[in-house]
Structures are given as C-alpha cells and as structure tokens.
Design a protein around this motif. Structure first.
Motif, PDB file in Angstrom:
ATOM      1  N   LEU A   1       0.823  -1.205   0.000  1.00  0.00           N
ATOM      2  CA  LEU A   1       0.000   0.000   0.000  1.00  0.00           C
ATOM      3  C   LEU A   1       0.863   1.263   0.000  1.00  0.00           C
ATOM      4  CD1 LEU A   1      -2.741  -1.051   2.593  1.00  0.00           C
ATOM      5  CD2 LEU A   1      -3.019  -0.830   0.127  1.00  0.00           C
ATOM      6  N   LEU A   2       1.954   1.219   0.755  1.00  0.00           N
ATOM      7  CA  LEU A   2       2.856   2.365   0.784  1.00  0.00           C
ATOM      8  C   LEU A   2       3.694   2.397  -0.489  1.00  0.00           C
ATOM      9  CD1 LEU A   2       3.494   4.653   2.784  1.00  0.00           C
ATOM     10  CD2 LEU A   2       5.394   3.270   3.631  1.00  0.00           C
ATOM     11  N   TYR A   3       3.926   3.586  -1.023  1.00  0.00           N
ATOM     12  CA  TYR A   3       4.676   3.808  -2.256  1.00  0.00           C
ATOM     13  C   TYR A   3       3.960   3.201  -3.467  1.00  0.00           C
ATOM     14  CZ  TYR A   3       8.167   4.529   1.375  1.00  0.00           C
ATOM     15  OH  TYR A   3       8.820   4.943   2.511  1.00  0.00           O
ATOM     16  N   THR A   4       2.649   3.239  -3.457  1.00  0.00           N
ATOM     17  CA  THR A   4       1.861   2.748  -4.585  1.00  0.00           C
ATOM     18  C   THR A   4       0.824   3.795  -4.972  1.00  0.00           C
ATOM     19  OG1 THR A   4       0.255   1.656  -3.126  1.00  0.00           O
ATOM     20  CG2 THR A   4       2.130   0.333  -3.891  1.00  0.00           C
ATOM     21  N   THR A   5       0.317   3.654  -6.213  1.00  0.00           N
ATOM     22  CA  THR A   5      -0.683   4.610  -6.699  1.00  0.00           C
ATOM     23  C   THR A   5      -1.973   4.499  -5.912  1.00  0.00           C
ATOM     24  OG1 THR A   5       0.273   4.498  -8.923  1.00  0.00           O
ATOM     25  CG2 THR A   5      -1.962   5.366  -8.728  1.00  0.00           C
ATOM     26  N   HIS A   6      -2.438   3.268  -5.646  1.00  0.00           N
ATOM     27  CA  HIS A   6      -3.703   3.135  -4.931  1.00  0.00           C
ATOM     28  C   HIS A   6      -3.582   3.609  -3.492  1.00  0.00           C
ATOM     29  CE1 HIS A   6      -1.611  -0.806  -5.065  1.00  0.00           C
ATOM     30  NE2 HIS A   6      -1.899  -0.878  -3.791  1.00  0.00           N
ATOM     31  N   GLY A   7      -2.396   3.539  -2.905  1.00  0.00           N
ATOM     32  CA  GLY A   7      -2.217   4.109  -1.577  1.00  0.00           C
ATOM     33  C   GLY A   7      -2.373   5.622  -1.586  1.00  0.00           C
ATOM     34  N   VAL A   8      -1.803   6.268  -2.606  1.00  0.00           N
ATOM     35  CA  VAL A   8      -1.948   7.719  -2.743  1.00  0.00           C
ATOM     36  C   VAL A   8      -3.414   8.093  -2.950  1.00  0.00           C
ATOM     37  CG1 VAL A   8      -1.328   9.720  -4.155  1.00  0.00           C
ATOM     38  CG2 VAL A   8       0.396   7.993  -3.626  1.00  0.00           C
ATOM     39  N   VAL A   9      -4.130   7.313  -3.767  1.00  0.00           N
ATOM     40  CA  VAL A   9      -5.541   7.607  -4.041  1.00  0.00           C
ATOM     41  C   VAL A   9      -6.363   7.491  -2.765  1.00  0.00           C
ATOM     42  CG1 VAL A   9      -7.596   6.803  -5.263  1.00  0.00           C
ATOM     43  CG2 VAL A   9      -5.412   6.965  -6.469  1.00  0.00           C
ATOM     44  N   ILE A  10      -6.119   6.446  -1.974  1.00  0.00           N
ATOM     45  CA  ILE A  10      -6.874   6.263  -0.726  1.00  0.00           C
ATOM     46  C   ILE A  10      -6.655   7.447   0.207  1.00  0.00           C
ATOM     47  CG2 ILE A  10      -7.061   4.859   1.359  1.00  0.00           C
ATOM     48  CD1 ILE A  10      -6.408   2.414  -0.374  1.00  0.00           C
ATOM     49  N   ALA A  11      -5.410   7.876   0.355  1.00  0.00           N
ATOM     50  CA  ALA A  11      -5.121   9.007   1.243  1.00  0.00           C
ATOM     51  C   ALA A  11      -5.740  10.300   0.722  1.00  0.00           C
ATOM     52  CB  ALA A  11      -3.609   9.164   1.394  1.00  0.00           C
ATOM     53  N   LEU A  12      -5.742  10.506  -0.590  1.00  0.00           N
ATOM     54  CA  LEU A  12      -6.352  11.706  -1.155  1.00  0.00           C
ATOM     55  C   LEU A  12      -7.868  11.685  -1.025  1.00  0.00           C
ATOM     56  CD1 LEU A  12      -4.229  12.257  -4.405  1.00  0.00           C
ATOM     57  CD2 LEU A  12      -4.231  13.653  -2.339  1.00  0.00           C
ATOM     58  N   VAL A  13      -8.474  10.514  -1.173  1.00  0.00           N
ATOM     59  CA  VAL A  13      -9.931  10.404  -1.009  1.00  0.00           C
ATOM     60  C   VAL A  13     -10.323  10.763   0.419  1.00  0.00           C
ATOM     61  CG1 VAL A  13     -11.844   8.760  -0.924  1.00  0.00           C
ATOM     62  CG2 VAL A  13     -10.290   8.753  -2.861  1.00  0.00           C
ATOM     63  N   HIS A  14      -9.503  10.357   1.380  1.00  0.00           N
ATOM     64  CA  HIS A  14      -9.810  10.629   2.788  1.00  0.00           C
ATOM     65  C   HIS A  14      -9.955  12.121   3.044  1.00  0.00           C
ATOM     66  CE1 HIS A  14      -8.237  11.282   7.031  1.00  0.00           C
ATOM     67  NE2 HIS A  14      -9.402  10.695   7.206  1.00  0.00           N
ATOM     68  N   VAL A  15      -9.097  12.925   2.455  1.00  0.00           N
ATOM     69  CA  VAL A  15      -9.145  14.367   2.713  1.00  0.00           C
ATOM     70  C   VAL A  15     -10.066  15.098   1.743  1.00  0.00           C
ATOM     71  CG1 VAL A  15      -7.186  14.925   1.222  1.00  0.00           C
ATOM     72  CG2 VAL A  15      -7.679  16.370   3.188  1.00  0.00           C
ATOM     73  N   SER A  16     -10.396  14.488   0.600  1.00  0.00           N
ATOM     74  CA  SER A  16     -11.195  15.181  -0.413  1.00  0.00           C
ATOM     75  C   SER A  16     -12.690  14.930  -0.278  1.00  0.00           C
ATOM     76  CB  SER A  16     -10.739  14.744  -1.817  1.00  0.00           C
ATOM     77  OG  SER A  16      -9.373  15.024  -2.021  1.00  0.00           O
ATOM     78  N   VAL A  17     -13.083  13.838   0.356  1.00  0.00           N
ATOM     79  CA  VAL A  17     -14.511  13.530   0.507  1.00  0.00           C
ATOM     80  C   VAL A  17     -15.283  14.662   1.185  1.00  0.00           C
ATOM     81  CG1 VAL A  17     -16.110  12.059   1.802  1.00  0.00           C
ATOM     82  CG2 VAL A  17     -14.406  11.037   0.333  1.00  0.00           C
TER      83      VAL A  17
END
Length: 287
Positions: free
Chosen positions: A149-165
C-alpha cells in the motif's frame, strides 16, 4: 446619491478584495509564467533571456509524459471515488435528525481539522509492511503476505480520497439544502417509490453540487504535494513533486515553472471541458 455613484458603488466595494487577489495570486502567477521562458545555466541558474526550450522539455520528454498521465489518473480516480462516497453520504446526512446529523457531519469534516502532514503520516503508519493494516490481516490469517500500500498509486488515491470527501459532501449538502422536502413527500403520496423519487427528483437537484464538488476535488488532487510525496515516496512522482525537485533539487527554476504552468493549463482545460459537458447534459435532462 447620483445614478453614476450607485452604479460604481459595487466596483468600489470590491476593489480592496480585487487588489488583494491580484497581489497574492495574479502577480506570483505572472512571475512564474515569465520565469518559465527564461534560460537556464547549470552554474548560474536562471540567466534571463527568452526560450521555449523549457516547454519543449516538459512536453516532449516521455519521462514527463508518464508523470502527467499518472497525476491526471490519480486525480480522476480520486474524483470518481469521492463522488461514489460523498454524494450518498451527503444524502443520508440530510435525512438524519438532530443531534445525529450534527455529530456525523463533524465526523465527516474532521479530516479538514488535522494538518495534511500529520494526516498523511498517519496513513503511512497504516500502510507500511509492518503497519496496522498488514499486521491485522496477518493476525486474522488473511492474505499470503503484506499488501503493498505504501509507495503505490492506490495508496496515494486512498489518502487523497480521505481528505477530499468532505469537499464533495459539503457541495452536495448545499444542493440538498435547496431541495423542498414537500416535493418528495408529494411524490411518495402519489405512489412513487423511493428509488423513483431519488432518480426523478433528488438526483437532478444534486447534480450541480456533484459538479462543483468534483471540480474542487480534481483540482486539489491534481495539485496535491504532501500526500504524494509521503505516501508515494521518491519513486512515484507526480507533477507537484517533480516541480519541487526542479526548484529545490536541480535548481532549474525555469523548467520547474514551465512544468507548473503546463499543469495549470491541463487542469483548466480538463475542468472547463468537464464543466461544459455536464452543464449541457444537465440542461437537456431538465428540459
């Protein structure tokens, strides 16, 4: 008060805000555009003059093509997930009764109350090979090994979704506040099902909120720096981290400015196209 003064009053009242907007946004942006056309010397840095070489490097190098495509892909994935999560969440929140509505609304907006660096470091602790998620899965006997999960594209997407929702929830919430509940009750009393009421009455009303929220989320995700830098690391570069490296790593300020300007143009083009398409479709559906 004469007619001329009445007509000029709105402009006079908005003048201080316009001057502040110009000083804090327009002037730095114009300076960045000017810098992007300057020459660069490895020993002295930006040396003035005029050249299109920085834009040719940013647009012609396959390395930057990959970075731009990755950035747009992450922004699109974040926007789609925020629509799928935020729109239903705002709808359910609007149907809650006090005090539960206020409690869950505060919980939804809580990511905005935490520093982006602290929040992202928390996700890094969760995503690590020995993080909470992988340790929990290993304790439950799920999976053959640690999930990357770390250093991956889907990890970045999950973290961005958390703050953007929350931005999506706020936008859809504002649209739902303009919806008269008596219209839905009248449709139900006439025999319409809940699904029909949502599809024919509620959904057309929240489309403007979804549109505005998706534009905000896309812009924030495409220009995000801290989250991709921490979760993505040095290997998973996006445009913001690449621009940072050019400014503070190689000290090639003109190339970094050119990359930033290209990102701005690409974002503006995608957002305007998306806005026009959805507004036309919404206008046709309402007719």
């Amino acid at each position: 008060m004469t007619k001329t003064r009445r007509q000029s009053a709105p402009y006079a009242l908005s003048l201080p805000a316009m001057l502040l907007f110009t000083a804090l946004l327009v002037v730095p942006l114009a300076m960045t555009v000017v810098l992007s056309f300057q020459n660069y010397d490895l020993n002295t840095g930006a040396i003035g003059g005029f050249t299109l070489g920085n834009y040719l490097d940013a647009l012609g190098d396959p390395y930057y093509h990959t970075i731009f495509l990755r950035t747009i892909g992450i922004a699109c994935a974040t926007t789609i997930l925020c629509i799928l999560i935020g729109a239903p969440e705002a709808y359910f929140l609007s149907r809650m009764q006090p005090p539960w509505r206020s409690i869950f609304l505060i919980v939804t907006l809580s990511p905005l109350l935490i520093s982006v660096v602290v929040r992202t470091l928390g996700w890094a602790l969760l995503f690590g090979r020995n993080g909470v998620i992988n340790e929990t899965l290993a304790a439950l006997g799920i999976g053959a090994g640690p999930i990357p999960l770390l250093y991956t594209t889907h990890g970045v997407v999950i973290a961005l979704v958390h703050v953007s929702v929350p931005f999506m929830v706020i936008s859809v919430w504002a649209s739902l506040q303009r919806l008269d509940p008596r219209v839905s009750k009248a449709a139900l009393s006439l025999g319409a099902s809940e699904a029909t009421v949502f599809r024919r009455i509620i959904l057309p009303q929240i489309i403007p909120g979804v549109l505005s929220g998706s534009l905000i989320v896309f812009a924030l995700a495409a220009s995000a720096f801290a989250t991709p830098a921490i979760i993505g690391g040095r290997q998973l570069k996006v445009v913001a981290t690449s621009t940072y490296d050019e400014f503070l790593g190689t000290l090639n300020w003109p190339l970094g400015a050119a990359i930033a300007v290209v990102l701005l143009v690409v974002n503006a083009t995608i957002m305007l196209t998306y806005n026009n398409l959805l507004e036309r479709r919404y206008a046709r559906s309402t007719r």
